[in-house]
Design an enzyme around this catalytic site. Structure first.
Site, short mmCIF file in Angstrom:
data_model
loop_
_atom_site.label_atom_id
_atom_site.label_comp_id
_atom_site.label_asym_id
_atom_site.label_seq_id
_atom_site.Cartn_x
_atom_site.Cartn_y
_atom_site.Cartn_z
N ASP A 1 -1.12 -1.44 -10.29
CA ASP A 1 -1.40 -2.84 -10.01
C ASP A 1 -1.43 -3.60 -11.33
O ASP A 1 -2.16 -3.23 -12.26
CB ASP A 1 -2.76 -2.99 -9.33
CG ASP A 1 -2.72 -2.65 -7.85
OD1 ASP A 1 -1.62 -2.43 -7.32
OD2 ASP A 1 -3.80 -2.60 -7.23
N GLU B 1 0.82 -1.21 0.00
CA GLU B 1 0.00 0.00 0.00
C GLU B 1 0.86 1.27 0.00
O GLU B 1 0.37 2.34 0.36
CB GLU B 1 -0.96 0.02 1.21
CG GLU B 1 -1.70 -1.28 1.46
CD GLU B 1 -2.61 -1.71 0.32
OE1 GLU B 1 -2.73 -0.96 -0.68
OE2 GLU B 1 -3.20 -2.81 0.40
#
Length: 468
Positions: A307, A182
């Site tokens: 991602d 994250e």
């Protein structure tokens, strides 16, 4: 910074630990979908183009655990042969029978993605994990835990050293590239990261330095010497933000679904047309490269991080855009550079400065860019329980069993809090977090009562856990 500007593209590959935990709509099917629509197209890009080696690929240990598990190739084949072939056949027949031939044609094209994945897994003898790790230079913590939320040095070592050790065992090499889960950074991590050999990582300093500030084009050094590469949101938001490039009319709509949950429509409501979408991907790649060249006109290193699962699963045209990006960069004279190489060169040139005082604070790439997604009121009980359990396991020292550590690592995954905060997976994250916590409590009450392994989660952990 001065000199020619360069772009680093970091692809972060990660999925929650879903191996054997549920199927549809939440569970192991996520793994099969990502493998078919993201990982296989990416591997084919690496196979097809030498310049794809300039992309920086990270693979989390927990993703590699799942892709390397016993029987995973056979279950993937069964999903492709049975589930996907059947759902596409039924929807194609239904659309044709009710007067929607263009939608049926779109599904025929999309079905080829899964058939191509079926051929690819056979060509690689089912070893998707090994194929990905052959290109992955970055690893991450063992189960993608938000590191600033961990409670003990032992827990931090188990996550960081466990993840790095697993990568080395599988890939055979590691040059110090590490994805902070994250993008969660805190200066308190500096020593542990450096001690583990982390040389380069990404951070999101947007709210600390200001959106568009040129300091995002400058690598920074922690107090312990790790190089921090700031993500440049002014470029990344062109691709990954509300209303960004994937929202273009020609791209596939990821919301409007058929009877069997398939996606044959474009964002403008028309049947999805692959040629129209591919042309849009080329246009958007050219636009992005022009923006990057303008951003870097005075030099610097711009880093975007995406991602991997976004490029294929959520944005089916994403792999086309990525390949067109390589074409456009070459054509427009923009150098795409591996992040490790760029960081090493800048370190050698003495162009990595100490992190500015205003950036020496906790930051993430969450919404907001704090720890709120993983520790706010909506998940506070989950976060407190994870810390409490970590303290219990760490207090046992060498008496803590491998199974206790594995259940703790599962509890610590960032995914459960993220999914609950976003409310995108029903009660699945709560059930998963609760079940691992309950199994850990049972093991703590009777050490050694459970089998050491937890499916294929952290199979190389035993030595790392013992050292804590």
């Amino acid at each position: 910074m001065s000199g020619d500007g360069r772009l680093a593209v970091v692809l972060h590959s990660h999925l929650p630990y879903v191996e054997g935990f549920g199927t549809w709509p939440f569970g192991e099917e996520w793994l099969w979908e990502a493998a078919a629509t993201c990982y296989v197209p990416l591997l084919e890009l690496f196979d097809r183009r030498a310049d794809a080696a300039a992309l920086t690929l990270s693979v989390t240990p927990v993703l590699a655990d799942q892709l390397a598990a016993d029987g995973v190739a056979d279950r993937f084949r069964a999903f492709l042969d049975d589930v996907r072939e059947d759902t596409y056949r039924r929807d194609i027949e239904g659309l044709e029978g009710t007067g929607y031939p263009r939608e049926a044609r779109a599904l025929r094209t999309l079905r080829e993605v899964y058939r191509g994945a079926r051929a690819a897994i056979d060509a690689r003898d089912g070893d998707i994990a090994g194929a990905l790790l052959a290109h992955a230079t970055w690893t991450s913590s063992a189960t993608h835990a938000v590191l600033p939320l961990l409670a003990t040095p032992a827990g931090l070592r188990a996550q960081v050293e466990g993840g790095i050790g697993a990568h080395r065992r599988r890939a055979g090499h590691w040059d110090g590239g590490f994805w902070l889960p994250e993008c969660a950074y805190d200066p308190a991590l500096d020593g542990a990261l450096a001690d583990a050999g982390v040389r380069t990582t990404c951070v999101d300093l947007t709210d600390l330095l200001g959106f568009g500030d040129r300091r995002h084009l400058q690598p920074w050094a922690t107090a312990a010497g790790t190089t921090l590469l700031p993500i440049d949101r002014s470029l990344m938001d062109l691709v990954w933000s509300d209303g960004a490039m994937p929202a273009a009319a020609a791209y596939r709509d990821s919301h409007r679904r058929t009877t069997f949950d398939l996606l044959p429509w474009a964002n403008d409501g028309t049947p999805w047309d692959p040629e129209r979408a591919r042309a849009q991907a080329r246009t958007d790649a050219a636009t992005f490269v022009r923006a990057a060249r303008e951003r870097l006109r005075d030099g610097g290193l711009a880093v975007i991080a995406l991602d991997t699962e976004f490029l294929g699963h959520w944005w089916i045209e994403g792999p086309w855009w990525l390949e067109a990006l390589l074409d456009e960069a070459r054509g427009q004279g923009l150098e795409i550079v591996d992040a490790d190489r760029a960081a090493a060169e800048l370190r050698a040139a003495g162009r990595v400065a100490p992190l500015p005082e205003e950036a020496r604070r906790t930051s993430t790439w969450g919404t907001p860019r704090t720890l709120w997604t993983w520790s706010g009121p909506q998940v506070a009980a989950m976060a407190r329980r994870a810390r409490r359990l970590e303290l219990q396991v760490a207090s046992l020292g060498s008496r803590a069993t491998p199974r206790a550590w594995r259940e703790l690592l599962a509890v610590q995954s960032s995914d459960w809090a993220f999914l609950r905060t976003r409310a995108t997976a029903g009660d699945y994250p709560d059930r998963r977090s609760d079940s691992h916590a309950e199994a850990l409590v049972a093991e703590l009450h009777a050490l050694g009562s459970a089998a050491p392994a937890l499916r294929n989660l952290a199979p190389f952990l035993d030595g790392t856990a013992a050292r804590t």
